[in-house]
Motif scaffolding. Structure first.
Motif, PDB file in Angstrom:
ATOM      1  N   ALA B 230       0.822  -1.177   0.065  1.00 32.98           N
ATOM      2  CA  ALA B 230      -0.079  -0.206  -0.056  1.00 32.98           C
ATOM      3  C   ALA B 230       0.642   1.427  -0.021  1.00 32.98           C
ATOM      4  O   ALA B 230       0.641   2.285  -0.774  1.00 32.98           O
ATOM      5  N   VAL B 231       1.996   1.293   0.688  1.00 37.01           N
ATOM      6  CA  VAL B 231       2.901   2.441   0.815  1.00 37.01           C
ATOM      7  C   VAL B 231       3.442   2.643  -0.630  1.00 37.01           C
ATOM      8  O   VAL B 231       3.605   3.756  -1.103  1.00 37.01           O
ATOM      9  N   VAL B 232       4.031   1.426  -1.077  1.00 38.77           N
ATOM     10  CA  VAL B 232       4.541   1.663  -2.550  1.00 38.77           C
ATOM     11  C   VAL B 232       3.453   2.203  -3.733  1.00 38.77           C
ATOM     12  O   VAL B 232       3.723   3.349  -4.493  1.00 38.77           O
ATOM     13  N   VAL B 233       2.241   1.639  -3.562  1.00 39.51           N
ATOM     14  CA  VAL B 233       1.090   2.231  -4.261  1.00 39.51           C
ATOM     15  C   VAL B 233       0.856   3.584  -4.084  1.00 39.51           C
ATOM     16  O   VAL B 233       0.967   4.889  -5.004  1.00 39.51           O
ATOM     17  N   GLY B 234       0.758   3.927  -2.715  1.00 38.31           N
ATOM     18  CA  GLY B 234       0.564   5.399  -2.224  1.00 38.31           C
ATOM     19  C   GLY B 234       1.659   6.209  -2.937  1.00 38.31           C
ATOM     20  O   GLY B 234       1.263   7.299  -3.318  1.00 38.31           O
ATOM     21  N   THR B 235       2.934   5.761  -2.986  1.00 39.71           N
ATOM     22  CA  THR B 235       3.992   6.706  -3.295  1.00 39.71           C
ATOM     23  C   THR B 235       3.910   7.052  -4.882  1.00 39.71           C
ATOM     24  O   THR B 235       4.044   8.223  -5.097  1.00 39.71           O
ATOM     25  N   LEU B 236       3.579   5.725  -5.547  1.00 38.50           N
ATOM     26  CA  LEU B 236       3.386   6.139  -7.174  1.00 38.50           C
ATOM     27  C   LEU B 236       2.290   6.939  -7.273  1.00 38.50           C
ATOM     28  O   LEU B 236       2.151   7.530  -8.514  1.00 38.50           O
ATOM     29  N   LEU B 237       1.306   7.041  -6.406  1.00 37.19           N
ATOM     30  CA  LEU B 237       0.070   8.021  -6.503  1.00 37.19           C
ATOM     31  C   LEU B 237       0.560   9.497  -6.245  1.00 37.19           C
ATOM     32  O   LEU B 237      -0.542  10.239  -6.356  1.00 37.19           O
ATOM     33  N   TRP B 238       1.518   9.753  -6.059  1.00 38.83           N
ATOM     34  CA  TRP B 238       1.977  11.257  -5.636  1.00 38.83           C
ATOM     35  C   TRP B 238       1.442  12.255  -6.460  1.00 38.83           C
ATOM     36  O   TRP B 238       1.106  13.488  -6.417  1.00 38.83           O
ATOM     37  N   GLY B 239       1.395  11.740  -7.931  1.00 40.54           N
ATOM     38  CA  GLY B 239       0.829  12.661  -9.127  1.00 40.54           C
ATOM     39  C   GLY B 239      -0.498  13.252  -8.845  1.00 40.54           C
ATOM     40  O   GLY B 239      -0.624  14.201  -9.302  1.00 40.54           O
ATOM     41  N   ILE B 240      -1.237  12.330  -8.263  1.00 43.33           N
ATOM     42  CA  ILE B 240      -2.572  12.889  -7.859  1.00 43.33           C
ATOM     43  C   ILE B 240      -2.985  13.716  -6.690  1.00 43.33           C
ATOM     44  O   ILE B 240      -3.815  14.306  -6.101  1.00 43.33           O
ATOM     45  N   PRO B 242      -0.956  16.817  -3.633  1.00 43.46           N
ATOM     46  CA  PRO B 242      -0.229  17.820  -3.813  1.00 43.46           C
ATOM     47  C   PRO B 242       1.336  17.769  -2.984  1.00 43.46           C
ATOM     48  O   PRO B 242       1.927  18.612  -2.909  1.00 43.46           O
ATOM     49  N   PHE B 243       1.585  16.554  -2.635  1.00 50.47           N
ATOM     50  CA  PHE B 243       2.685  16.200  -2.213  1.00 50.47           C
ATOM     51  C   PHE B 243       3.889  15.746  -3.279  1.00 50.47           C
ATOM     52  O   PHE B 243       3.694  15.533  -4.309  1.00 50.47           O
ATOM     53  N   ARG B 244       5.045  16.050  -2.689  1.00 48.56           N
ATOM     54  CA  ARG B 244       6.235  15.361  -3.284  1.00 48.56           C
ATOM     55  C   ARG B 244       6.518  13.928  -3.106  1.00 48.56           C
ATOM     56  O   ARG B 244       5.716  13.199  -2.343  1.00 48.56           O
ATOM     57  N   ILE B 245       7.392  13.235  -3.958  1.00 45.92           N
ATOM     58  CA  ILE B 245       7.165  11.959  -3.806  1.00 45.92           C
ATOM     59  C   ILE B 245       7.469  11.372  -2.774  1.00 45.92           C
ATOM     60  O   ILE B 245       6.780  10.263  -1.828  1.00 45.92           O
ATOM     61  N   TRP B 246       8.626  11.884  -1.918  1.00 44.23           N
ATOM     62  CA  TRP B 246       9.087  11.574  -0.573  1.00 44.23           C
ATOM     63  C   TRP B 246       8.158  11.765   0.241  1.00 44.23           C
ATOM     64  O   TRP B 246       7.563  11.076   1.440  1.00 44.23           O
ATOM     65  N   GLN B 247       7.302  12.989   0.092  1.00 43.72           N
ATOM     66  CA  GLN B 247       6.136  13.236   1.211  1.00 43.72           C
ATOM     67  C   GLN B 247       4.805  12.302   1.100  1.00 43.72           C
ATOM     68  O   GLN B 247       4.485  11.653   1.878  1.00 43.72           O
ATOM     69  N   SER B 248       4.603  12.040  -0.261  1.00 46.48           N
ATOM     70  CA  SER B 248       3.783  10.757  -0.439  1.00 46.48           C
ATOM     71  C   SER B 248       4.029   9.411   0.043  1.00 46.48           C
ATOM     72  O   SER B 248       3.116   8.904   0.630  1.00 46.48           O
TER      73      SER B 248
END
Lengths: 209, 314
Positions: B230-240, B242-248
Motif C-alpha cells: 500500500a505504501v508503494v502504491v501510495g508513493t506512486l500515486l503522488w501525481g494526484i 499536492p505532495f512530493r514523492i517522498w512526502q507521499s
C-alpha cells in the motif's frame, strides 16, 4: 429487477430487519408466525423481513382499534401490509373476533400474530392469549412458527413517535409440535417458552438489557 | 492534466484494477472447497466489493460535487452507528439521546464539513456533544449502568461520526496550487486504506505462518506485505496529490499505520461488546456490516486530515 416497496425499504433502513432462520427455512408452507410484541414497529418489521414471495402470501393480524382508524395508518395497513383486522375491543359482541383470521387461513394465507394481544415493552413476552390455541386446534395442517424480535423495544419505546435506528434481528424457530390432548394453558405456556428460548439465542453477550 | 482528463484516467485505472480483482475473486470463490478457503474467499470478495463502493463514491463526488460526498459519508456514519448501538447496553430510556445522535448530530456534523467550518466541526462532537449526551441520558432518571451506557454512546459517536467525517473534510481542505482537487486527495486516502487491507488478505495466503490474534484471516507476514504494498502504491500515486514523492511515501506510511491500529482497536471493541468470533458464519450483521469496513478509515482519516492541514494548508 423489482424495486423494494417503500415500507420494506424504510424498515430495513431504520432497523435492519435481519432474519435468521434457526429452526426452519423460508418456504411456501402455510404458517402462523407468532412473536413477542414490544413496539409499534413489530408488524412492519416482521413482514418486511420475509422474502418477497412469502410476503405476498402472508398477512399480519392487527388490532382494529389501532390500525383501522382511517387516515394514513389504515391506508398502509390495507394497501401495503394487507392486514387482517381483529376486533380486540369486541364492539360487536355476537361475532367471534377470530372469524376474519379463519377466513384468511381458509384462503391459504399465512398469518403473523402477536399472541400477547398488546405491547410489552420489555425483552421477554408476557402471557399469551388463547386465540393461538384455538387456531392451532382448528387448522392442524398449518405450521406454528415461533419468532423472536430483538431490540425493537429499544428502537421505539412506548410513547415514542419516531423510531431510532438500531439493528434488529428476527429469529425464526422450529415449528411448534402439537401434542394430543394438551390443555390450553399448557399449550400457550409452551408456545411462549418457544419464543423465549429464541431470545436466549442472542449473538451478543450483553443480553441483560 | 486538466480535471476531467485526470478523472477519466483515474477512473479507467480503477475500473481495470477492480474488474480484474472481481474476476479473480469470483474464480477463487467458485473453486474453494475447504472450509477455511471458503471463509477466506468470502473475506476477500467482501473487500473487493468495497472497491466498487469507492468507484461509485468517486464518480458521485466528481459529478455532483463535494456536498454529495458529505451525504455519502453521512450514510456510512448512520449505518455504522446503527450497528454500534445494537451492541451496546443502551436502553429504551436513552431514546432521546439516540434521537439526537441519529437525527440531529449526524446531519449537523456533515453540514459543518460540507460548509467547510473546520473550527466548529472539530469541536462539535468532542466538546458540545460530550457534555450534552450525559445530560440527556441523566434526565431520563435511569441510573442502571449509567456510565457504561454514556461512555459507549460517546465512543460510538466519536468513531462512527466524528472520525469518519474527517474523510469528506479532506476533500474540503484548501491547499495552495491544488484547487478543486479535494476529491482526488480523498481518493488517495481511501485507496491507500483500502489497499493495505485488501493486499494483507491476499498476501496472508502466501505468507500465512502466524495468524493474527485479532483477525485470523490475516497473518503477521501478510499484514506487513500488505502495508508495504500500500505504501508503494501510495508513493506512486503522488501525481494526484499536492505532495512530493517522498512526502507521499511518508503520508502513505502514516495512513497505513493509523488504519492498522484502527482495525486492532476496533476489533478489540467488537470483541468486548460480545461479538464472539469474527470469522463465524453467524449472521451477525456487524461482521458483514459497515462498522467492520470503516475501522481503518476511522483512524486514518483524522490523522491524514490533520497532517495535511498542518504541513500543507495555506
Amino acid at each position: 429487477m423489482k424495486f423494494l416497496p417503500p415500507l420494506v425499504w424504510l424498515a430495513r433502513l431504520l432497523v435492519g430487519a435481519y432474519p435468521r432462520w434457526i429452526g426452519c427455512s423460508p418456504t411456501a408452507a402455510q404458517r402462523i408466525y407468532f412473536a413477542n410484541h414490544s413496539s409499534h414497529m413489530d408488524t412492519l418489521v416482521l413482514w418486511a423481513s420475509l422474502p418477497a414471495a412469502l410476503r405476498a402470501n402472508t398477512r399480519p393480524v392487527a388490532a382494529r382499534d389501532y390500525w383501522g382508524r382511517g387516515g394514513l395508518r389504515q391506508k398502509i395497513a390495507e394497501e401495503e401490509l394487507n392486514v387482517v383486522l381483529i376486533d380486540r375491543a369486541r364492539e360487536d359482541s355476537s361475532a367471534d373476533p377470530l372469524d376474519p383470521l379463519r377466513a384468511a387461513l381458509d384462503h391459504g394465507f399465512s398469518l403473523i400474530i402477536f399472541p400477547e394481544g398488546t405491547r410489552t415493552p420489555q425483552p421477554l413476552p408476557g402471557p399469551f392469549k388463547s386465540g393461538l390455541y384455538r387456531l392451532a386446534q382448528e387448522f392442524p395442517q398449518v405450521e406454528l412458527i415461533p419468532v423472536y424480535l430483538d431490540n425493537l423495544h429499544r428502537s421505539m419505546p412506548k410513547g415514542a413517535l419516531l423510531p431510532v435506528p438500531i439493528i434488529s434481528t428476527l429469529r425464526f424457530g422450529a415449528p411448534l409440535a402439537r401434542i394430543e390432548g394438551e390443555s390450553r394453558e399448557a399449550f400457550l405456556e409452551r408456545a411462549r417458552a418457544a419464543v423465549i428460548a429464541l431470545a436466549a439465542e442472542r449473538p451478543q453477550a450483553e443480553a441483560a438489557t | 492534466m486538466r480535471g476531467t482528463q485526470l478523472f477519466l484516467a483515474v477512473m479507467a485505472a480503477m475500473l481495470l484494477v477492480f474488474g480484474i480483482g472481481t474476476a479473480i475473486g469470483n474464480r477463487i470463490a467458485a473453486r474453494a472447497r475447504e472450509q477455511d478457503r471458503i471463509a477466506w474467499a468470502r473475506q476477500l470478495n467482501l473487500r473487493i466489493r468495497v472497491g466498487w463502493v469507492l468507484v461509485l463514491l468517486f464518480a458521485a463526488g466528481f459529478a455532483l460535487g463535494e456536498a454529495a460526498l458529505a451525504v455519502l459519508f453521512a450514510a456510512a456514519s448512520f449505518f455504522a452507528l446503527r450497528e454500534f448501538v445494537a451492541l451496546t447496553p443502551i436502553r429504551a430510556s436513552d431514546y432521546w439521546a439516540l434521537v439526537l445522535a441519529f437525527y440531529v448530530v449526524i446531519p449537523l456534523q456533515y453540514l459543518l464539513v460540507a460548509g467547510g467550518s473546520f473550527a466548529l466541526f472539530t469541536v462539535f462532537i468532542p466538546v458540545y456533544l460530550f457534555l450534552l449526551l450525559p445530560v440527556l441520558m441523566a434526565i431520563a432518571q435511569d441510573t442502571e449502568r449509567y456510565l457504561d451506557r454514556v461512555a459507549k454512546m460517546q465512543w460510538g459517536m466519536m468513531i462512527c461520526v466524528f472520525c469518519v467525517s474527517h474523510a469528506p473534510a479532506v476533500a474540503r481542505l484548501s491547499l495552495p496550487g491544488y484547487d478543486d482537487r479535494g476529491w482526488l486527495l480523498l481518493l488517495y486516502l481511501l485507496l491507500v486504506v483500502f489497499l493495505a487491507d485488501l493486499l494483507a488478505v491476499v498476501a496472508s495466503v502466501f505468507w500465512g505462518r502466524t495468524p493474527l490474534r485479532w483477525d485470523p484471516t490475516k497473518s503477521r507476514e501478510g499484514v506487513l506485505a500488505g502495508a508495504i504494498g500500500a505504501v508503494v502504491v501510495g508513493t506512486l500515486l503522488w501525481g494526484i496529490t499536492p505532495f512530493r514523492i517522498w512526502q507521499s511515501t511518508l503520508m502513505s506510511m502514516a495512513i497505513v499505520g493509523a488504519s492498522l491500529l484502527g482495525s486492532v482497536v476496533l476489533t478489540a471493541v467488537e470483541r468486548s461488546l460480545g461479538v464472539r468470533d469474527l470469522t463465524l458464519e453467524s449472521g451477525v450483521p456487524l461482521v458483514h456490516g459497515v462498522l467492520g469496513r470503516i475501522e481503518g478509515l476511522a483512524f486514518a482519516a483524522p490523522v491524514f486530515f490533520h497532517l495535511t492541514l498542518y504541513f500543507f494548508a495555506a
